[in-house]
Design an enzyme around this catalytic site. Sequence first.
Site, mmCIF file in Angstrom:
data_model
loop_
_atom_site.group_PDB
_atom_site.id
_atom_site.type_symbol
_atom_site.label_atom_id
_atom_site.label_comp_id
_atom_site.label_asym_id
_atom_site.label_seq_id
_atom_site.Cartn_x
_atom_site.Cartn_y
_atom_site.Cartn_z
ATOM 1 C CD GLU A 301 29.744 15.957 42.005
ATOM 2 O OE1 GLU A 301 28.685 15.264 42.902
ATOM 3 O OE2 GLU A 301 30.797 16.197 42.201
ATOM 4 C CG ASP A 305 26.307 13.947 43.120
ATOM 5 O OD1 ASP A 305 26.959 13.385 43.689
ATOM 6 O OD2 ASP A 305 25.846 15.104 42.911
ATOM 7 C CB SER A 499 31.244 14.442 45.064
ATOM 8 O OG SER A 499 31.659 15.931 45.185
ATOM 9 C CG ASP A 541 34.995 6.095 67.352
ATOM 10 O OD1 ASP A 541 35.394 7.395 66.616
ATOM 11 O OD2 ASP A 541 35.438 6.248 68.658
ATOM 12 C CB ILE A 542 36.723 7.092 61.777
ATOM 13 C CG1 ILE A 542 35.684 6.439 60.883
ATOM 14 C CG2 ILE A 542 38.228 6.995 60.877
ATOM 15 C CD1 ILE A 542 35.459 5.338 60.469
#
Length: 577
Positions: A301, A305, A499, A541-542
């Site tokens: 993680e 990041d 994440s 636009d999804i």
Amino acid sequence: MRVFVAFIAFAASFALAAPPTESAYKTKEEVYSPHGWIKQGKPSPDHFISLRIGLPQPNFPSLEKHLYEVSDPEHEHYGQYLSKEEVEALVAPHAESLDSINEWLNSFGIYETDLTRSPAKDWIMVALPVSLVEEMLDTTYYVWEHVASGDRLVRTTSYRLPAHLHGHIEMIQPTTMFGRFKTQRSTIFNIEEVPTKLLKSASEVGTIVADKATNVVVDASCNTTITISCLQQLYNAVGYIPSNNKRNSIGITGYLEQFANIQDLQSFFADQRPDALNSSFTFLSVKDGLNSQNLSDAGAEANLDVQFAFGISHPIPLSVRPYGDWLDFVLGLKNPPLTISTSYGDDEQTVPESFARRVCADLAQLGARGVSVMFSSGDSGVGDGVSDPTRPTECISNDGKNTTKFLPAFPASVTTVGGTTHIPEVAVARGTFFSGGGFSEYFPRPLYQEKAVKAYLNALPKGTYKGLFNPYAYPDVSAQSDRYRIFLSGSPVLIGGTSASSPAFTGFVALLNDARFKAGLGPLGFLNPLLYALNGAGFNDITIGNNAGCGTIGFNATKGWDPGKPFLYVKDSEIRY
């Protein structure tokens, strides 16, 4: 005789109606234990609890008004952020509250030298043995275990305070809070090892049209592996060169023994961002937090990041703040990072509403100072990520009725980042991994969401998921969140989840801030009013995909806003804000 009886009755009624003495205790808060938690016995009387006492913020409505004015691109005060001192003055408690609480603490032998106060003095922190806390709060603590994970917490489901303190204390935690602040990387999303050098098959050679409306074209390999280059192509940042402006900055929060490894960061730079080699982040410890540099301790993680937030925005300065009460720490900084990403969160129902509202009030202080705060939306769709209605569900209401209920994430009142996948992009729905999205049970829908969310709800078939959700919506944006190539303990791996999308989006916000600084403007600050004011302009636009959970398919992606919001498409015409 009748007169005498009447007098006794009058006297008795007067006695019952008399105001309580200062020593009389009344229930301050009472909750049901969330689904999946069982009581396991009593903790040791010597077990220490780090209490947080929240004091009222009588002038918070003024702060909230300032927040919306400085964040609204149509308002004359847009971008006129408040200073640290101005914000603290607006959230400071009354002296009467401070005095009353001090007197109460002193009665238990707790004095100023035992306390830590937040910068605005609206929080008091103190570590005490559970036996003393039980006496102070007229309650009993137990050890509670989360059956699925084995996590254990020392908590109570109710506590009491002297009646005269109820107006001077908003809440005390940890008492009724069962949140575990878990990482938002999906637990079923295996980390995949990949070759040191990517081997492109014939099908991966060439390009793909990512969005017909904008004619954005990306490398075909981006359909199997997401890199810095892929994100730059997809979100129209190719060729943009940010400056090393000291006004600009990114902050990444780290928890749960997640360590960001510098050696892995250098390997990532060599692989994807060679111009950033030999640069690094600044590590700032909060409450004695550590950042082990043993390669074997590297956290997936933390590495994800740091590598992508810094990789996208280099050379904008990056800092990492692990553990502890990071909000207190950041609010105490004269110059906090202007963009902050957090890839952790809770199920909203495990966070008492009083505490949830107070955390959001603290985040509002950052927004009023010009800071953009991003949180991952979670990886479980509208609840548990399970679409099969025949499977047991975790989506149980926390009101004693045990009815089926969608499980929104917390906090979702800042800028919440969901996930997309593939090129062209669709809402993530891989196996039982779904981008989080839905509607908060605690917070009313803000005015800036009204038009977009109301249009979406009006288009839903009447009665869809009736009783399963309230209309405060999230996420606000989404970005690629699958198959990110990072380095972990010396090796390249692929990793996914929201994440990934949150730090990536944060990196692009830092680029937009850089562009604004070059134009003589200030930072973007709290993004949501701007994002919704754009009304779709500057977005991909999804319209394909859904976010299943709680035995349902969740909410479908559709034209315009939906609970799987598209990502901001960076282009010069939008930098004017």
